[in-house]
Write a protein that holds these residues in place. Structure first.
Motif, mmCIF file in Angstrom:
data_model
loop_
_atom_site.group_PDB
_atom_site.id
_atom_site.type_symbol
_atom_site.label_atom_id
_atom_site.label_comp_id
_atom_site.label_asym_id
_atom_site.label_seq_id
_atom_site.Cartn_x
_atom_site.Cartn_y
_atom_site.Cartn_z
ATOM 1 N N ALA A 154 44.072 33.885 44.455
ATOM 2 C CA ALA A 154 43.564 35.219 44.120
ATOM 3 C C ALA A 154 42.670 35.260 42.896
ATOM 4 N N ALA A 155 42.696 34.235 42.040
ATOM 5 C CA ALA A 155 41.891 34.277 40.817
ATOM 6 C C ALA A 155 40.468 33.789 41.026
ATOM 7 N N SER A 160 39.299 37.511 43.727
ATOM 8 C CA SER A 160 39.079 38.543 42.707
ATOM 9 C C SER A 160 38.521 39.822 43.317
ATOM 10 N N ILE A 163 41.334 41.525 45.668
ATOM 11 C CA ILE A 163 42.287 42.342 44.908
ATOM 12 C C ILE A 163 41.713 43.725 44.660
ATOM 13 N N ALA A 176 49.412 38.630 44.448
ATOM 14 C CA ALA A 176 48.432 37.567 44.225
ATOM 15 C C ALA A 176 49.140 36.272 43.878
ATOM 16 N N ALA A 178 48.695 32.771 41.553
ATOM 17 C CA ALA A 178 47.986 32.113 40.449
ATOM 18 C C ALA A 178 49.018 31.298 39.698
ATOM 19 N N SER A 183 44.911 32.958 34.495
ATOM 20 C CA SER A 183 44.664 33.401 35.867
ATOM 21 C C SER A 183 45.622 34.509 36.271
ATOM 22 N N TRP A 186 44.360 37.621 34.659
ATOM 23 C CA TRP A 186 43.144 38.055 35.355
ATOM 24 C C TRP A 186 43.492 38.844 36.613
ATOM 25 N N CYS A 187 44.410 38.326 37.406
ATOM 26 C CA CYS A 187 44.796 39.003 38.649
ATOM 27 C C CYS A 187 45.434 40.355 38.367
ATOM 28 N N ALA A 192 46.268 43.523 40.895
ATOM 29 C CA ALA A 192 47.413 43.014 41.648
ATOM 30 C C ALA A 192 48.703 43.656 41.137
ATOM 31 N N VAL A 195 52.190 39.016 40.713
ATOM 32 C CA VAL A 195 51.562 37.699 40.743
ATOM 33 C C VAL A 195 52.663 36.660 40.829
ATOM 34 N N ARG A 325 37.984 30.738 37.235
ATOM 35 C CA ARG A 325 38.351 32.139 37.435
ATOM 36 C C ARG A 325 37.042 32.906 37.621
#
Length: 333
Positions: A154-155, A160, A163, A176, A178, A183, A186-187, A192, A195, A325
């Protein structure tokens, strides 16, 4: 015009993996736009072609994400005018965007979001189209109603965007995958709900969150490695979508649950000039509106400077590391 090309399949550390070159300016025909390229992004497809698709007879220009300005029109163009600022991914069977000028069919192009810089816009088209087509054309995720979506990888660039699109255009709960802390963060920032670690037991982690199974799985990479986990994690009559090039999978594993398997190749519409080819223009227009409305954001994470062989070589190297990412962008010649 200035361009970056490759002439033979080479590892990225080879001195001639990518080369600066001067090429003739192209001229638009029929529904072509001639675009002055201002910024480009780099995707895994660029590295795959450089490693495995030997050019035949002439240097090949890669690059399948771009933002730029329309400078000339083919005789049959109806939707754009000279000076329009546009974004697009283009077509895999035509010269790419790593050049000062590029021809692209108007049906694949939209006016870029005004909220973004030219570099931020260039980061998005290919991954936006891939994520949208998988979610809404292939998996047919509904706009309304409860359900759950697992995004593997997902990252990355596609994940990205998946999401964000799922968060703002559906009511699904988004899980997500990661592993690195940056990461994971980030998600979560992209939207998200949960994670989990793709390096762990995915079905067990889902169970710990209260999910006995998920309704949809969108796998962006390492699908062969995660296949047994996906088979366990998907609900009966669920849907699984893949975009990578996995080792052979035993799809018989899906029969007992009556699970459907879907492929997404973003270049299908342009490669075969399907009757709905213009749908990619409409998708980019819809996402531009989401961006300008503040709902969807650029996934640019690395700006490597000007568009040249040295900087694109670095970009390919980063992509091949498998640790990116978001997206890499280069701007100007």
């Amino acid at each position: 015009m200035k361009a970056v090309v490759y002439t033979h399949c080479r590892p990225i550390d080879a001195e001639d993996a990518l080369l600066d070159m001067s090429l003739p300016d192209p001229a638009p025909r029929k529904r072509d736009l001639l675009v002055e390229v201002k910024a480009v992004s780099v995707n895994p497809v660029d590295t795959k072609l450089r490693r495995h698709a030997d050019p035949v007879g002439e240097p090949r220009v890669l690059g399948f994400d771009a933002a730029g300005v329309v400078r000339a029109l083919g005789a049959e163009v109806t939707h754009f005018g000279i000076g329009d600022e546009v974004w697009y991914a283009g077509a895999i069977n035509r010269p790419g965007a790593n050049a000062e000028l590029q021809l692209v069919d108007e049906r694949l192009v939209a006016r870029r979001p005004r909220r973004l810089t030219i570099a931020e816009a260039a980061a998005m088209p290919l991954t936006t189209l891939t994520a949208w087509e998988m979610l809404f054309d292939r998996l047919q995720v509904p706009r309304a109603g409860a359900g759950s979506l697992l995004i593997i990888g997902a990252a990355g660039g596609v994940g990205s965007m998946a999401i964000q699109l799922a968060r703002h255009r559906t009511e699904l709960t988004i899980i997500a995958t990661a592993s690195r802390p940056e990461s994971v963060d980030w998600c979560r920032r992209l939207g998200a709900h949960y994670v989990i670690d793709y390096q762990g037991d995915i079905p067990s982690q889902l169970a710990d969150l209260g999910f006995r199974a998920v309704d949809y799985i969108f796998s962006t990479n390492a699908s062969d490695q995660h296949w047994p986990a996906m088979v366990r994690a998907i609900r009966p009559q669920g849907r699984i979508g893949l975009i990578d090039d996995p080792a052979p999978l035993d799809v018989r594993d899906l029969k007992q649950k009556s699970v459907s398997l879907h492929w997404e190749a973003m270049f299908t519409r342009s490669l075969f000039e399907t009757p709905d080819m213009v749908e990619q223009q409409r998708i980019l227009e819809s996402v531009a509106a989401l961006v300008d409305g503040g709902q969807v954001h650029s996934t640019l994470t690395e700006h490597l400077g000007h568009i040249n062989a040295a900087n694109l070589t670095l970009a390919h190297r980063l992509i091949e590391s498998g640790k990116m990412r978001g997206k890499i962008v280069l701007e100007g010649f």
